[in-house]
Design a protein around this motif. Structure first.
Motif, PDB file in Angstrom:
ATOM      1  N   ASN A  53      83.298  20.440  51.930  1.00 46.53           N
ATOM      2  CA  ASN A  53      83.645  20.065  53.308  1.00 46.53           C
ATOM      3  C   ASN A  53      82.479  19.385  54.014  1.00 46.53           C
ATOM      4  O   ASN A  53      82.670  18.454  54.780  1.00 46.53           O
ATOM      5  CB  ASN A  53      84.080  21.289  54.111  1.00 46.53           C
ATOM      6  CG  ASN A  53      85.494  21.689  53.808  1.00 46.53           C
ATOM      7  OD1 ASN A  53      86.307  20.863  53.410  1.00 46.53           O
ATOM      8  ND2 ASN A  53      85.795  22.958  53.981  1.00 46.53           N
ATOM      9  N   ALA A  54      81.276  19.873  53.781  1.00 42.60           N
ATOM     10  CA  ALA A  54      80.104  19.289  54.443  1.00 42.60           C
ATOM     11  C   ALA A  54      79.968  17.805  54.100  1.00 42.60           C
ATOM     12  O   ALA A  54      79.630  16.989  54.952  1.00 42.60           O
ATOM     13  CB  ALA A  54      78.837  20.040  54.045  1.00 42.60           C
ATOM     14  N   TRP A  55      80.239  17.430  52.867  1.00 43.21           N
ATOM     15  CA  TRP A  55      80.140  16.022  52.466  1.00 43.21           C
ATOM     16  C   TRP A  55      81.293  15.221  53.071  1.00 43.21           C
ATOM     17  O   TRP A  55      81.094  14.157  53.652  1.00 43.21           O
ATOM     18  CB  TRP A  55      80.159  15.897  50.947  1.00 43.21           C
ATOM     19  CG  TRP A  55      80.108  14.473  50.502  1.00 43.21           C
ATOM     20  CD1 TRP A  55      81.156  13.672  50.187  1.00 43.21           C
ATOM     21  CD2 TRP A  55      78.944  13.654  50.387  1.00 43.21           C
ATOM     22  NE1 TRP A  55      80.729  12.422  49.856  1.00 43.21           N
ATOM     23  CE2 TRP A  55      79.363  12.378  49.961  1.00 43.21           C
ATOM     24  CE3 TRP A  55      77.590  13.884  50.566  1.00 43.21           C
ATOM     25  CZ2 TRP A  55      78.478  11.348  49.743  1.00 43.21           C
ATOM     26  CZ3 TRP A  55      76.712  12.847  50.338  1.00 43.21           C
ATOM     27  CH2 TRP A  55      77.160  11.595  49.939  1.00 43.21           C
ATOM     28  N   VAL A  59      78.748  16.524  57.607  1.00 48.08           N
ATOM     29  CA  VAL A  59      77.967  17.543  58.301  1.00 48.08           C
ATOM     30  C   VAL A  59      76.587  17.581  57.659  1.00 48.08           C
ATOM     31  O   VAL A  59      76.466  17.679  56.441  1.00 48.08           O
ATOM     32  CB  VAL A  59      78.653  18.925  58.174  1.00 48.08           C
ATOM     33  CG1 VAL A  59      77.809  20.011  58.807  1.00 48.08           C
ATOM     34  CG2 VAL A  59      80.024  18.883  58.785  1.00 48.08           C
ATOM     35  N   ASP A  61      73.051  18.911  56.177  1.00 53.97           N
ATOM     36  CA  ASP A  61      72.683  20.127  55.457  1.00 53.97           C
ATOM     37  C   ASP A  61      71.902  21.112  56.330  1.00 53.97           C
ATOM     38  O   ASP A  61      72.123  22.294  56.295  1.00 53.97           O
ATOM     39  CB  ASP A  61      71.816  19.763  54.259  1.00 53.97           C
ATOM     40  CG  ASP A  61      72.547  20.030  52.951  1.00 53.97           C
ATOM     41  OD1 ASP A  61      73.723  20.442  52.995  1.00 53.97           O
ATOM     42  OD2 ASP A  61      71.932  19.829  51.901  1.00 53.97           O
TER      43      ASP A  61
END
Length: 69
Positions: A53-55, A59, A61
């Motif tokens: 989800n972060a990628w 978002v 790190d």
């Protein structure tokens, strides 16, 4: 129209040339450092990391400040 002229809206024939080092090969992921099969030197993040989800949501790190000023 002359013999060598192209019709309006026609696309010229182009050939895409890859750089010598832009070849499919095993590369190290820049995020988790695991080896993965890359299609070219522009692909440096493995599928596992791109699936997070972060990628997908871009978002960062860390919660630290950005390097940009």
């Amino acid at each position: 129209m002359s013999g060598g002229a192209m019709a309006e809206g026609a696309m010229p024939y182009t050939v895409t040339v890859r750089a010598r080092r832009d070849v499919p090969q095993e590369r190290q992921c820049l995020r988790c450092e695991t080896l993965f099969w890359s299609e070219g030197f522009g692909e440096r993040i493995c599928r596992r990391r791109k699936g997070l989800n972060a990628w997908r949501n871009a978002v960062p790190d860390s919660s630290g400040s950005s390097r940009r000023r």
